[in-house]
Design an enzyme around this catalytic site. Structure first.
Site, mmCIF file in Angstrom:
data_model
loop_
_atom_site.group_PDB
_atom_site.id
_atom_site.type_symbol
_atom_site.label_atom_id
_atom_site.label_comp_id
_atom_site.label_asym_id
_atom_site.label_seq_id
_atom_site.Cartn_x
_atom_site.Cartn_y
_atom_site.Cartn_z
ATOM 1 N N SER A 103 0.811 -1.210 -0.060
ATOM 2 C CA SER A 103 0.009 -0.093 0.024
ATOM 3 C C SER A 103 0.835 1.413 0.077
ATOM 4 O O SER A 103 1.474 1.519 -0.888
ATOM 5 C CB SER A 103 -0.772 -0.198 1.371
ATOM 6 O OG SER A 103 -2.085 1.128 1.085
ATOM 7 N N ASP A 242 -2.367 6.449 -3.682
ATOM 8 C CA ASP A 242 -1.224 5.687 -2.855
ATOM 9 C C ASP A 242 -0.646 4.531 -3.715
ATOM 10 O O ASP A 242 -1.057 4.356 -5.029
ATOM 11 C CB ASP A 242 -1.565 5.175 -1.406
ATOM 12 C CG ASP A 242 -2.687 3.932 -1.433
ATOM 13 O OD1 ASP A 242 -3.379 3.803 -2.375
ATOM 14 O OD2 ASP A 242 -2.658 3.338 -0.568
ATOM 15 N N ASP A 244 -0.799 1.247 -3.980
ATOM 16 C CA ASP A 244 -1.901 0.307 -4.540
ATOM 17 C C ASP A 244 -3.155 1.082 -5.203
ATOM 18 O O ASP A 244 -4.259 0.285 -5.521
ATOM 19 C CB ASP A 244 -2.144 -0.930 -3.722
ATOM 20 C CG ASP A 244 -2.853 -0.505 -2.357
ATOM 21 O OD1 ASP A 244 -2.990 0.540 -2.041
ATOM 22 O OD2 ASP A 244 -3.427 -1.437 -2.023
ATOM 23 N N ASP A 246 -5.827 2.300 -3.800
ATOM 24 C CA ASP A 246 -6.825 1.998 -3.103
ATOM 25 C C ASP A 246 -7.408 3.334 -1.739
ATOM 26 O O ASP A 246 -8.440 3.239 -1.163
ATOM 27 C CB ASP A 246 -7.241 0.696 -2.077
ATOM 28 C CG ASP A 246 -5.917 0.655 -0.950
ATOM 29 O OD1 ASP A 246 -5.082 1.503 -0.784
ATOM 30 O OD2 ASP A 246 -6.020 -0.281 -0.160
#
Length: 447
Positions: A103, A242, A244, A246
């Site tokens: 992440s 960010d 990833d 999400d």
């Protein structure tokens, strides 16, 4: 069953350091494959996505070995946002999904997140069962039943079409200049493409990943560079994702940054006015600002709080039948369109609000006045338990007594790294500083 391998969002740690080793990834793949296999289903499959970290190659290969060793076929998506895995798992009729990402963490870390066949992240119980299989070992497939692996080249295009379909038919972004910061991560190609296809003038940054620069001085956790770029370009707004993709933060035309609480307040009130906020309820975590709760209550809406972690938000949404939730950090979950937090989707919804109202970003990003909030992270040694010490408990109790009804104190361990997060909210900023500083100092002394 208890969990020690899984945290609040899958398994995470420093690459090539336990538990984030290639060996463990292979064992996790085999255990998850055995857990998800259903007798009588014939060919069974798992989709695997990843972000742009250098270690992603290693973990992708190791997990492929684990899954195929127990007879599951693997569909490799390559770099795609986490929500794309949640979307494509049921779309491709897969029995499980995996996202390899840490992440918002730096490139040295990586993680493994699992999705069920419905595209939702797993429950604590399911993770505990997989962890038990890792510990006990699993029966491998016979040679004739070893799985195959296949690379899927159009995963991001499928995701892009689904995200665009979330907008009202005919919505365009013509005339809007958008800075998009992709954090050198999973959305470095798809996010600028989607915005351009919808008609926006796109200024892309954080879109040159090299395996080591993910989240480095960019993205939703470090939005200052994007804020400066918005001012420099005279853009209408900035969207910061960010690693990833999400989560998201929005930057207005003046370079001011809006967090997830402000975005959720906007979406909740707009959806309520359009009679599409189910149950008149927004689901958020204990970290969301007290000002958000007061703002919603003034409008006759409810705030349902959960533990920290977007999957706990989603669990509460599913249980209560609610369709909007998220976190202050920028995970925004819109269950009418996605199974998990989706930064690009949330960014598009904000742009849609601008297009529909004709308002500038600065007029939409300040929905309520936040109650002063202070957060301090205290690092501790793995294995120690400073929160179990009587001196720390007494300090927290004393702080709560001082706060009374004027604010609140929240102390919790991070689920992804050895940190204790000390957070408090209070109208009296002097008292706020004293309370947080005193608790943090006591934890440090005991840690």
């Amino acid at each position: 069953m208890t969990r020690s391998l899984f945290g609040t969002d899958g398994v995470r740690g420093t690459a090539n350091t336990p538990p984030m080793t290639a060996e463990m990834a292979m064992r996790l793949g085999a255990a998850a494959g055995r857990y998800f296999r259903r007798e009588g289903r014939g060919v069974q499959r798992v989709v695997i996505g990843k972000d742009t970290r250098l270690s992603g190659y290693m973990f992708e290969t190791a997990m492929t070995a684990g899954f195929t060793s127990v007879g599951m076929n693997v569909l490799l998506l390559g770099p795609v946002p986490t929500p794309a895995v949640g979307m494509l798992t049921p779309s491709m009729r897969a029995d499980a999904g995996v996202m390899i990402s840490a992440s918002h963490n730096g490139h040295q870390d990586n993680g493994i997140k699992f999705f069920g066949p419905d595209g939702f992240k797993l429950s604590d119980t399911a993770e505990a069962e997989i962890e038990a299989l890792v510990a006990s070992g699993v029966e491998l497939a016979r040679p004739a039943h070893i799985g195959r692996a296949k690379r899927i080249d159009d995963g991001r295009f499928r995701y892009a079409e689904r995200v665009k379909a979330s907008l009202t038919a005919g919505t365009t972004l013509d005339g809007l200049k958008v800075v998009i910061d992709c954090a050198n991560g999973a959305a470095h190609r798809v996010a600028p493409e989607v915005l351009w296809e919808l008609g926006a003038e796109v200024v892309a940054m954080g879109n040159q990943p090299d395996g080591r620069n993910i989240n480095e001085g960019c993205g939703s956790t470090k939005p200052r560079a994007a804020a400066a770029r918005v001012i420099e370009e005279g853009a209408d707004l900035g969207i910061c994702l960010d690693g990833d993709a999400d989560r998201v933060v929005i930057i207005d035309e003046n370079g001011q940054i809006a967090d997830g609480d402000q975005l959720m307040a906007l979406f909740a009130t707009r959806w309520a006015a359009e009679d599409r906020l189910t149950g008149g309820t927004l689901v958020a975590t204990v970290m969301s600002n007290l000002g958000l709760e007061r703002y919603l209550a003034a409008g006759g809406l409810k705030l349902h709080r959960t533990s920290v972690g977007d999957r706990y938000v989603v669990e509460a949404m599913r249980k209560g039948g609610f369709n909007l939730g998220g976190e202050q950090s920028g995970h925004i979950v819109m269950s009418d369109h996605a199974t998990t937090g989706d930064g690009l989707l949330a960014g598009l919804q904000f742009l849609s609000a601008m297009a529909a109202t004709g308002k500038r970003a600065s007029q939409l990003t300040r929905q309520f006045e936040p109650v002063p909030q202070k957060l301090e992270n205290v690092r501790y040694t793995d294995g120690s338990d400073p929160l179990g010490q009587e001196a720390v408990k007494s300090e927290i109790a004393a702080a709560e007594k001082r706060m009374g009804d004027s604010g609140r104190v929240l102390i919790r361990k991070s689920g992804t790294e050895p940190l204790i997060r000390v957070m408090a909210e209070c109208e009296d900023e002097g008292l706020l500083d004293e309370v947080v500083d005193s608790i943090a100092a006591r934890i440090r002394a005991e840690a």
